[in-house]
Design a protein around this motif. Structure first.
Motif, short mmCIF file in Angstrom:
data_model
loop_
_atom_site.label_atom_id
_atom_site.label_comp_id
_atom_site.label_asym_id
_atom_site.label_seq_id
_atom_site.Cartn_x
_atom_site.Cartn_y
_atom_site.Cartn_z
N UNK A 170 0.84 -1.19 0.00
CA UNK A 170 0.00 0.00 0.00
C UNK A 170 0.87 1.24 0.00
N UNK A 171 0.78 2.05 1.05
CA UNK A 171 1.57 3.27 1.14
C UNK A 171 2.69 3.16 2.17
N UNK A 172 3.12 1.93 2.45
CA UNK A 172 4.24 1.67 3.36
C UNK A 172 5.35 0.96 2.59
N UNK A 173 6.57 1.47 2.65
CA UNK A 173 7.70 0.83 1.98
C UNK A 173 8.74 0.38 3.00
N UNK A 174 9.23 -0.85 2.80
CA UNK A 174 10.27 -1.42 3.67
C UNK A 174 11.48 -1.71 2.80
N UNK A 175 12.56 -0.97 3.05
CA UNK A 175 13.80 -1.10 2.28
C UNK A 175 14.94 -1.37 3.25
N UNK A 176 15.39 -2.60 3.33
CA UNK A 176 16.49 -2.92 4.23
C UNK A 176 17.77 -3.12 3.44
N UNK A 177 18.91 -2.87 4.09
CA UNK A 177 20.25 -3.08 3.50
C UNK A 177 20.48 -2.23 2.26
N UNK A 178 19.76 -1.14 2.15
CA UNK A 178 19.87 -0.31 0.96
C UNK A 178 21.07 0.61 1.04
N UNK A 179 21.78 0.74 -0.07
CA UNK A 179 22.83 1.74 -0.23
C UNK A 179 22.39 2.79 -1.26
N UNK A 180 21.92 2.32 -2.41
CA UNK A 180 21.42 3.23 -3.44
C UNK A 180 20.15 2.63 -4.06
#
Length: 261
Positions: A170-180
């Motif tokens: 939906x309108x929730x984003x989960x971004x783990x271990x992100x650099x770029x």
């Protein structure tokens, strides 16, 4: 058709791969009495109605699910194949006993890594009687899914040189271990109510975003709220870092629950 749902995000763990505190560490954070400075490996469960989807199951999975009292799950989405995100995979057994084959979602590379490391889960012949079984679905950043009335969009992000998946529910984003994040993928992150992303430490790191890089991403994407996770003890004390953040940005901690209307 996707419907607007009230989503609940439970932070099962908010630490980097070593956990916080790290074994043998002499960092002052190790001796903190603030429970927010005690962090298990990064994972969340996203819930609505009576639905629960887990993102990643690292080495602390059993402890996390007991602590959060998650008695049933509808599936697991994997971001990538590093141990701190898959090493609890065997602990899905109680869910398998109740529900049968557990749905899992990952890209082809991650599924291959799971099949190699947990061959006894995927084998069809001479299965060990108590081994769990799964129902895998291969996904890419080009797919759009729908789980029980909620739109799920995989997001390709870069973990250093390794492409991995984040997820927008939906309108929730989960971004783990992100650099770029590639520019084309940032287009998928517009209009967010909540952004959850990595802020490993203050110093630059080759494969994870620093605090300043995480803040720059928030400034660029303009979510209504942002929460930082996948945290190293090198970031510092929770109480100190929170004072440095903008009013709509927060440091996540284990057992934090965030609701999105």
């Amino acid at each position: 058709m996707s419907l607007k749902k009230q989503l609940k995000i439970t932070f099962l763990g908010t630490a980097t791969s070593t956990g916080v505190p790290m074994i043998g560490s002499k960092n002052p954070v190790r001796f903190s009495e603030d429970k927010r400075d005690k962090r298990l490996r990064a994972s969340v469960v996203i819930s609505w109605d009576d639905i629960n989807y887990v993102i990643d199951c690292g080495p602390d999975f059993r402890q996390q699910m007991l602590r959060a009292n998650i008695e049933s799950i509808n599936g697991i989405l994997f971001t990538h194949e590093h141990a701190d995100h898959i090493a609890g995979f065997d602990e899905i057994r109680p869910y398998y006993y109740r529900m049968g084959d557990v749905p899992i979602y990952s890209d082809a590379r991650v599924l291959k890594a799971l099949e190699k490391r947990y061959d006894y889960i995927f084998t069809k012949e001479n299965r060990y009687p108590s081994a769990p079984a799964v129902k895998p679905t291969i996904i890419t950043e080009d797919d759009v899914l729908e789980f029980h009335g909620v739109k799920i969009t995989p997001i390709k992000v870069m973990h250093g040189d390794l492409p991995i998946l984040g997820y927008r529910f939906g309108d929730v984003a989960y971004l783990t271990d992100v650099k770029t994040i590639p520019a084309t993928e940032k287009e998928k992150l517009k209009g967010l109510e909540v952004l959850i992303t990595t802020a490993l430490r203050k110093e630059s790191h080759k494969t994870h975003a620093s605090l300043d890089e995480a803040l720059a991403l928030v400034e660029e994407l303009q979510p209504k709220r942002a929460y930082f996770s996948h945290i190293s003890e090198l970031l510092g004390f929770h109480v100190d870092i929170e004072k440095e953040l903008p009013e709509n940005v927060f440091l996540a901690y284990d057992e934090l629950v965030v609701e999105v209307n």
